[in-house]
Design a protein around this motif. Sequence first.
Motif, mmCIF file in Angstrom:
data_model
loop_
_atom_site.group_PDB
_atom_site.id
_atom_site.type_symbol
_atom_site.label_atom_id
_atom_site.label_comp_id
_atom_site.label_asym_id
_atom_site.label_seq_id
_atom_site.Cartn_x
_atom_site.Cartn_y
_atom_site.Cartn_z
ATOM 1 N N ILE A 120 45.211 49.580 39.608
ATOM 2 C CA ILE A 120 46.052 48.719 40.901
ATOM 3 C C ILE A 120 45.561 47.837 41.117
ATOM 4 O O ILE A 120 45.652 46.360 40.665
ATOM 5 C CB ILE A 120 46.494 49.397 41.849
ATOM 6 C CG1 ILE A 120 47.871 50.709 40.881
ATOM 7 C CG2 ILE A 120 47.965 48.227 42.152
ATOM 8 C CD1 ILE A 120 48.362 50.530 40.611
ATOM 9 N N THR A 121 43.972 47.449 41.138
ATOM 10 C CA THR A 121 43.966 46.860 41.955
ATOM 11 C C THR A 121 42.626 45.906 40.677
ATOM 12 O O THR A 121 42.865 44.205 40.545
ATOM 13 C CB THR A 121 41.897 47.145 42.357
ATOM 14 O OG1 THR A 121 42.693 47.827 43.917
ATOM 15 C CG2 THR A 121 41.448 46.150 43.164
ATOM 16 N N ALA A 122 42.793 46.805 39.605
ATOM 17 C CA ALA A 122 42.802 45.764 38.651
ATOM 18 C C ALA A 122 43.241 45.085 37.521
ATOM 19 O O ALA A 122 43.520 43.993 37.210
ATOM 20 C CB ALA A 122 41.798 46.600 37.038
ATOM 21 N N GLY A 123 44.493 46.017 37.911
ATOM 22 C CA GLY A 123 45.256 45.714 37.035
ATOM 23 C C GLY A 123 46.146 44.164 37.565
ATOM 24 O O GLY A 123 46.885 42.837 36.978
ATOM 25 N N ALA A 124 45.635 44.126 39.160
ATOM 26 C CA ALA A 124 47.022 43.314 39.807
ATOM 27 C C ALA A 124 45.176 41.879 38.920
ATOM 28 O O ALA A 124 45.884 40.148 39.276
ATOM 29 C CB ALA A 124 46.262 43.328 41.860
ATOM 30 N N ILE A 125 43.969 41.592 39.519
ATOM 31 C CA ILE A 125 43.067 41.315 39.061
ATOM 32 C C ILE A 125 43.531 40.129 37.550
ATOM 33 O O ILE A 125 43.548 38.742 37.079
ATOM 34 C CB ILE A 125 42.217 41.191 38.569
ATOM 35 C CG1 ILE A 125 41.462 41.902 40.173
ATOM 36 C CG2 ILE A 125 40.756 39.959 38.708
ATOM 37 C CD1 ILE A 125 40.458 42.107 40.670
ATOM 38 N N PHE A 126 44.404 40.936 36.583
ATOM 39 C CA PHE A 126 44.457 40.628 35.740
ATOM 40 C C PHE A 126 45.921 39.670 35.710
ATOM 41 O O PHE A 126 45.935 38.443 34.780
ATOM 42 C CB PHE A 126 44.476 41.762 34.464
ATOM 43 C CG PHE A 126 45.386 41.726 33.071
ATOM 44 C CD1 PHE A 126 44.455 40.154 32.276
ATOM 45 C CD2 PHE A 126 46.121 41.745 33.334
ATOM 46 C CE1 PHE A 126 45.404 40.141 31.120
ATOM 47 C CE2 PHE A 126 47.231 41.359 32.205
ATOM 48 C CZ PHE A 126 46.516 40.226 30.838
#
Length: 810
Positions: A120-126
Amino acid sequence: MAERRWAWLPAAGEPVEVLGRDELWGRRVDEIVVPSSQRRLRVPADEVVQLGVRKWSEAEVTWRAAATRALGLAAEGEPLVTARASVRLLPHQLATLERALGMDPVRLAVCDEVGLGKTITAGAIFAEMKARGRVRRAVVVAPKGVQLQWVAEMADRFGEDFVRVGPEGVPVDSGVDPWRSFDRVVCRLDAVKPLRQRAGWSPEQVEAYNAARFRAVVDAGWDMVIIDEAHHVAGSSDDVARYRLAVELAAATRHVLLLSATPHSGKSDGFRRFLGLIDDGFVQGRPVQRATVAPHVARTEKRLAVDQAGRALFQPRETTLRVAPYTDREIERELYEAVTEYVRSGWDAAKRQGRRSAGFLVLLMQRLMASSTSAILAALEKRSAALGERGAQLALFVDRDEDWADLTGEEQYRALTEARGPAWETERAELSELLSLARDAAAAGADTKVGAFFSLLGELRRSEQDPEVKVLVFTEFVPTQAMLLDLLEAAGITAVAINGSMSLGERALAQEAFRERAQILVSTDAGGEGINLQFAHVVVNWDLPWSPSRLEQRIGRVDRIGQTATVRAFNLVCEHSVEARVLDVLDAKLEVILTELGADKRCDVLESAARRADGLWTTAILDPDGLDRQADEFARDTRSEACEAAQFADLVDATAPVVGASRPERIAKLVEVAAEAKKALGRPVDDPLDALAALPEMAPGEPCPVIRVPEAQAGWLSIWEVTPDGEARGATAVFQPDAGLVRPDLSATLWDRCCMGVPLADHRTPDTGTWERITAAGVDHAYQAVARLAGKSELTLPGAQLRLLVRVDP
């Protein structure tokens, strides 16, 4: 320089620049440029009208004001992704997102502990960077088992459609280039693993083919690469293809995210390679110390993670070993011992002939026996049918031993059933005896574990005071799953199943059925990867994977963020079995190590133990007398490697969760208002954040809306989108009174008023002098806004586009 000619294109709803007029097939055609999309078009001249006829609506003013206001808040640090109802970032995720947004380029290792939502963290950054215009194309490199989770999470939470490329999705060699055909891709590095040989090809042809496939993914023009479980990639030696591909991808891509709960495996070379994917200075000899490592790593520990209200995220966990006695199932005990002897014979034959891969398949028989009579009987029948000539032995994965450990039990079973190979010297006789025993055991009634399971289910109903208490049952093998489903149906207990052969949609339906009506979900490891079931809190491990980390992943399906009850896990084993003995040894050794190192080192310990557990299990089967010696060696090596890996904590700064600092509801409301206003204009958007994209630019000579604000001065409110680096998007507003200096206080107030809808009184077109004064002041304030936000002493002149100009009259 010729003066630019502007006109109004009603079909586009914005001013367009007219480049010229031509005659085509007897019709006059204008060649135009549409500023919001930068498209150059040829349209019939009668569709382009004079700019002075354009009329504003309240909805259009609201759309442009709200969209730019959201961009302005985003530039000040408010995440745009939180505007989605499906996105509620936890404090540590929000802190990591804010940290990433402050980097340029973004090259960051997200090393939160297991279960803290790194996907979720990486998806939010992208998604955030995409919404801000900083990235468009991304490739996620992930193990096969979590690819479906990536696709589902990105679609459900962020509205981003990712395509799987490789054996499980769009084939790499499908005749089209999948790397350039899709802007968002999920794949394995092994999707382009080099061929070793191909019939009719020379070594030179194979080498050229491999090089072309390698360069195709590297040179596809990615804006961001995300490598999940990056420690596995970095743990490879320098010459392994997957590591070389990761290095080239990271070097060719501006923004890189690495995800790993255990970046330091206890081996300094592997950790250097991990860091080298972010900054190649680490593989060139840069010192590995806090000052050099900490700027590249975000780390949150479970014990420090909290929710938005500051409460601990995770509930306590209880794990219990349930040993099932054979009692009147003596034939099952005989079958177990006979299978163990068969496995020893097969392993010895494999060892004599130097065929380790065949030995793996034989060892699988032991796990099938520990799972159920149904599973071992099905495997023995398949093996009997596949026997070939006497004198050699089972053959599969001859040169690819490393692939075996990456497969789930379900996939290994499939490989066993598809294997073809001749028997070893005594196998036919052993198989005949085994098949007879297995058929007798199956005919004699339910397995020993079945009675233990139904007894446990009764206890759970009483202790939980819930006759419908939900239970997640894990097994490695589909035949065992089928047997369980039949028994549960016969007992009148509603149950559903998930396994690796099911599509993402089918798994979602089964998950929903478990939530709404079924009491039991029976899942294989392959099926359970990536599913979140925190509405249940009881897990039964019907059989045991040999990897402690895989066992942890099973329990992690319910031991997740959002769980409200104590998690209860039960491991079922039969008495006097290899499983009972190994589990006893594992629990004892790991408890000592965790007591010594601390419970917060659980991830490091389990990761290290997982690399050595196979040796413990193999010894217990093949050399029972040597298990104590092997257990001591296991504990010594696991402790040593975990201690080395634990030093990672001294190299990084723990992410400090910021509770209550962000106001996602404010930006969410603005995005909602912008989307609704655009819908009122007849241009609805599927994704609310799309309402912020492609905002029209105002042109000289364009009529402007007039609003009346009794308490304000007469003047002009100009709202600008600013792009300081050609990618990131922000916005600022400038209110210029007809008399006097710019009023920053009224700029924000009037901007907010336009966002909420304001009646239009009239239209007015600024004269040339006023237009020039407005644009000069706007560019000047845009530069000041960027300088204030960036905090840099050297800035280039930012791009500034006038998105809305409003005349304000008292």
